[in-house]
Enzyme design. Structure first.
Site, short mmCIF file in Angstrom:
data_model
loop_
_atom_site.label_atom_id
_atom_site.label_comp_id
_atom_site.label_asym_id
_atom_site.label_seq_id
_atom_site.Cartn_x
_atom_site.Cartn_y
_atom_site.Cartn_z
N ASP A 105 3.06 -4.30 8.20
CA ASP A 105 1.84 -3.52 8.03
C ASP A 105 0.67 -4.47 8.26
O ASP A 105 0.37 -5.31 7.41
CB ASP A 105 1.83 -2.92 6.61
CG ASP A 105 0.50 -2.24 6.27
OD1 ASP A 105 -0.43 -2.27 7.10
OD2 ASP A 105 0.40 -1.69 5.16
N LYS A 116 -10.74 -0.63 10.62
CA LYS A 116 -10.94 -1.80 9.77
C LYS A 116 -11.33 -3.02 10.61
O LYS A 116 -11.57 -4.10 10.06
CB LYS A 116 -9.66 -2.10 8.98
CG LYS A 116 -9.40 -1.11 7.85
CD LYS A 116 -8.16 -1.50 7.08
CE LYS A 116 -7.93 -0.75 5.80
NZ LYS A 116 -7.89 0.68 5.82
N HIS A 145 0.88 -1.17 0.00
CA HIS A 145 0.00 0.00 0.00
C HIS A 145 0.92 1.22 0.00
O HIS A 145 2.02 1.18 0.55
CB HIS A 145 -0.83 -0.06 1.29
CG HIS A 145 -1.94 0.94 1.39
ND1 HIS A 145 -1.71 2.27 1.68
CD2 HIS A 145 -3.28 0.81 1.25
CE1 HIS A 145 -2.88 2.90 1.73
NE2 HIS A 145 -3.84 2.04 1.47
N GLN A 165 -4.47 -4.94 7.23
CA GLN A 165 -5.42 -5.88 6.63
C GLN A 165 -5.40 -7.26 7.30
O GLN A 165 -6.19 -8.12 6.94
CB GLN A 165 -5.11 -6.06 5.13
CG GLN A 165 -5.25 -4.81 4.31
CD GLN A 165 -6.69 -4.35 4.13
OE1 GLN A 165 -7.62 -5.13 4.29
NE2 GLN A 165 -6.87 -3.08 3.82
N CYS A 203 -4.86 2.42 -3.63
CA CYS A 203 -3.62 2.93 -3.01
C CYS A 203 -2.45 1.98 -3.22
O CYS A 203 -1.60 1.84 -2.33
CB CYS A 203 -3.80 3.23 -1.53
SG CYS A 203 -5.01 4.51 -1.21
#
Lengths: 415, 155
Positions: A198, A224, A121, A201, A364
Site C-alpha cells: 500500500d 496525495k 489503514h 503514503q 481509518c
C-alpha cells in the site's frame, strides 16, 4: 530545505482561515494542488474533452494520447518496467479491492493465509476480511513494537507455506513508520507468497522503485501527491496481470463480445471497464512532472529535516506524547500525538480557530489505535510546502489548547 | 465563530470536574452510548425509586463536549421522574437542533447552545441524552432492569 517560494505554487495556501493564514498540516489525508495542476484540469475540459480509445476525431485522439502519456509518466514515477502494468483506478482503496477480488478469488483457497500488519489503514484490511470470509482463508497480523516498528521475528514466525499473500503499508499513515519492504518481500517470495504494498503514503513522499522493492502489487493514488482526487492506480507484474481474471465487466475491457461469451483485452485495459476518470488521470501526469522537477529525494530530505524540527518542538510541550519511530530515518512526516489535557477533537477544534488544519480521530486505522491503547490521536502531517514557521504556529496553537483546558498549569512555548 | 461560544467556562468546569462520575452497583437501567464518528463512549447508570430517578452516574471517555454534557445531564435529571426526564431531553435536543426553547426550562444546559455553531460537535452534546432516553424507553417497555446500547446514529 526546499525554498519557501514553493508555497507560491499552491494558491490555496495564500488563503485565510478564520481570519488567520492557513497552516495546512493534513497532507496525509490529501495534498494541496499546485496552480499548474489546476490549470491542466481546466485545459482538458476547455480544449480536448472527449472519450478515450474510441473516437476518430482530433480531440478524441488528443485525449487518448494524453491519457496514455499520463500512464507512461505515472508508471515511470514508480519505475515500473512497462506502462501496460499500470491500471488506472478510482483510488488506492479500489486498487487493493481489485487485487482482493480478481487475484484473490482466483488464488486464495480454504486454509490459505494472508499476512497483514496491525498498522494497516482499513482499506488494506477490510478487503482481505471480505476475501477471507468468502474463501475460508485466515488473516494473520504482524504486531508493531513501542517504537512503531514491525516485529519482524513475528513475521518470520507467521510466514509459512500456507501464506499466499503478504499485504502491508509502505509508510504508516498514523505512525509515519517506513516498513522494510525489500526484506519482507524477499522472505515472502522465498516462501512462495506474493507481496502487495500500500503505497498511498509513500509514493508522494519518497522515490519509489517497485522493482527494487520486490513488490508484486503496488497501490497508490494521485490526490496525495499534488494530483486531483478520483484517480488511483494499481501496478502489478505483467505475468500476474495476464493470468488474472477481470475485475469489472463492461465496455473498454473487451475484445469481442458474443451473447454467450466474451474475449478480453490485454492488460491494462482488461481491468479498466467503463469510461475511466479521463480528466483526473491525465492531470495526474502533470502532478508527476511537477514533483519530478523538484525531485523526490529533495522532497524526502525536506520532510525529514522538518520532521526532526517538529519532533523536537512537539517534545517540548508538557503532557504531549508522540507516537511512531524516534529515528527520522525510519519514518515519514505523519506526526500523531496525544495531549494529556484535551481530547483530539478538542485539540483540532481549538487549532482550527488559529487557521491550523490537522486531523483528529482514528485516521481509518482503528486496530492500530487499539494497539496503542488510545481511542483517537491528533495528527499533523507534512509535505513539500510546509515550513518551520508552520511547525511554530502548530506549537503555539497547542499551548493555547493546554492553557484553555488546564489554566492552572499555564505554560508558554520557548522563544 | 468564537471559540468561547463552544468552550464556555461552565462546560470546561464540568469537563475537568465531572459530577456524578462512577458506577452504580445493580442499577435499574444501564446504557452504553457511543458516537461512532468520533469514538466518544459513555456508560450511564440509573437507580430508580418508583418512577423517580434517585441516582444517576456515568463513566466514559471522549471529547470535552461529550463528557461535560453527560455530567450536566446527570445533575439535571437526578430527582426527576422518568416522564420529566424525557420531557427535558426532548427540549434539550430541540434546542441543540436550533429550535427556540425558553431559557428557564433548560437552566445550565443553555451553556451548550454555542455547540450549535459547530455542527459536527452537536452529536457530542446529545450523546448522553440519546443514551439515557434509550435506556428509559427500554425500561418502560420491558418493565424491568435493562442493559441497553445506544448510538447517536439513532437520533
Amino acid at each position: 530545505m526546499l525554498s519557501a517560494t514553493i508555497r507560491e505554487d499552491f494558491p490555496i495556501l495564500s488563503q485565510r482561515m478564520n481570519g488567520k493564514p492557513l497552516t495546512y498540516l493534513d497532507s496525509a489525508a490529501t495534498s494541496q494542488k499546485p496552480q499548474r495542476v489546476i490549470d491542466a484540469l481546466v485545459r482538458y475540459y476547455r480544449e480536448y474533452n472527449a472519450n478515450v480509445h474510441r473516437g476518430i476525431y482530433k480531440i478524441a485522439e488528443q485525449a487518448t494520447q494524453a491519457y496514455e502519456a499520463s500512464r507512461v509518466k505515472v508508471a515511470a514515477f514508480i519505475n515500473a518496467p512497462r506502462p501496460e502494468e499500470l491500471i488506472f483506478t478510482r483510488s488506492t482503496t479500489e486498487a487493493i479491492n481489485l487485487v482482493a477480488y480478481a487475484w484473490g478469488r482466483a488464488n486464495v483457497r480454504a486454509g490459505d493465509e494472508i499476512i497483514l500488519t496491525e498498522m494497516e489503514h482499513h482499506s488494506n484490511l477490510v478487503p482481505w476480511q471480505l476475501l477471507a470470509a468468502e474463501r475460508q482463508a485466515r488473516l494473520r497480523f504482524v504486531p508493531f513494537d513501542e517504537q512503531g516498528m514491525l516485529q519482524l521475528h513475528e513475521f518470520d514466525r507467521l510466514l509459512t507455506d500456507r501464506t499466499r499473500l503478504v499485504a502491508l503499508t509502505h509508510q504508516s499513515n498514523v505512525l509515519g513508520t517506513i516498513n522494510p519492504i525489500r526484506e519482507i518481500a524477499a522472505k515472502a517470495h522465498a516462501a512462495g507468497a506474493k507481496v502487495l504494498v500500500d503505497g498511498a503514503q509513500s509514493a508522494p513522499h519518497m522515490s519509489v522503485d517497485v522493482q527494487a522493492l520486490g513488490a508484486d502489487f503496488f497501490a497508490f493514488s494521485a490526490h496525495k501527491m499534488c494530483g486531483p482526487t478520483g484517480a488511483g492506480a494499481l501496478w502489478a507484474r505483467y505475468d500476474i496481470l495476464d493470468a488474472m481474471p477481470p475485475f469489472q465487466g463492461g465496455g473498454e475491457m473487451i475484445m469481442l463480445v458474443h451473447l454467450d461469451k466474451t474475449t478480453y483485452k490485454d492488460p491494462p485495459y482488461k481491468f479498466e471497464a467503463g469510461t475511466p476518470n479521463i480528466a483526473d488521470c491525465i492531470v495526474w501526469g502533470e502532478a508527476v512532472d511537477y514533483l519530478k522537477a523538484i525531485g523526490m529525494q529533495a522532497i524526502r530530505d525536506h520532510e525529514q529535516r522538518l520532521t526532526v524540527y517538529a519532533m523536537r518542538r512537539l517534545g517540548e510541550i508538557p503532557g504531549l506524547r508522540l507516537f511512531g519511530p524516534e529515528s527520522p530515518m525510519r519514518r515519514g512526516g505523519a506526526l500523531s500525538f496525544e495531549l494529556d489535557v484535551a481530547h483530539p477533537h478538542d485539540v483540532a477544534q481549538v487549532l482550527d480557530q488559529d487557521g491550523i488544519a490537522v486531523r483528529a480521530g482514528h485516521h481509518c486505522a482503528q486496530p492500530l489505535h487499539r494497539a496503542l491503547g488510545v481511542s483517537a490521536t491528533t495528527r499533523a502531517s507534512l509535505y513539500l510546502y510546509n515550513t518551520e514557521a508552520d511547525i511554530d504556529t502548530l506549537v503555539a496553537g497547542l499551548y493555547t489548547v493546554r492553557n484553555l483546558f488546564s489554566p492552572k498549569t499555564a505554560t508558554a512555548p520557548k522563544p | 465563530m468564537a471559540l468561547d461560544d463552544l468552550y464556555r467556562e461552565l462546560i470546561l468546569d464540568h469537563y475537568s470536574h465531572p459530577r456524578n462520575r462512577g458506577e452504580i452497583p445493580e442499577p435499574d437501567i444501564k446504557v452504553e452510548g457511543a458516537n461512532p464518528l468520533c469514538g466518544d463512549e459513555l456508560s450511564i447508570y440509573v437507580k430508580l425509586t418508583g418512577t423517580t430517578i434517585s441516582d444517576v452516574r456515568f463513566v466514559g471517555r471522549g471529547c470535552s463536549i461529550s463528557q461535560a454534557s453527560a455530567s450536566m445531564m446527570t445533575e439535571q435529571i437526578k430527582g426527576k421522574t422518568l416522564e420529566e426526564a424525557r420531557a427535558l431531553s426532548g427540549r434539550f435536543k430541540a434546542m441543540m437542533h436550533g429550535e427556540a426553547v425558553p431559557e428557564d426550562e433548560l437552566g445550565d444546559l443553555m451553556a451548550l447552545q454555542g455547540v450549535r455553531k459547530f455542527p459536527v460537535r452537536v452529536k457530542c452534546a446529545t450523546l448522553s441524552w440519546v443514551a439515557v432516553e434509550q435506556g428509559m424507553e427500554e425500561f418502560e417497555a420491558g418493565k424491568g432492569k435493562v442493559a441497553a446500547k445506544a448510538t447517536t446514529e439513532r437520533e
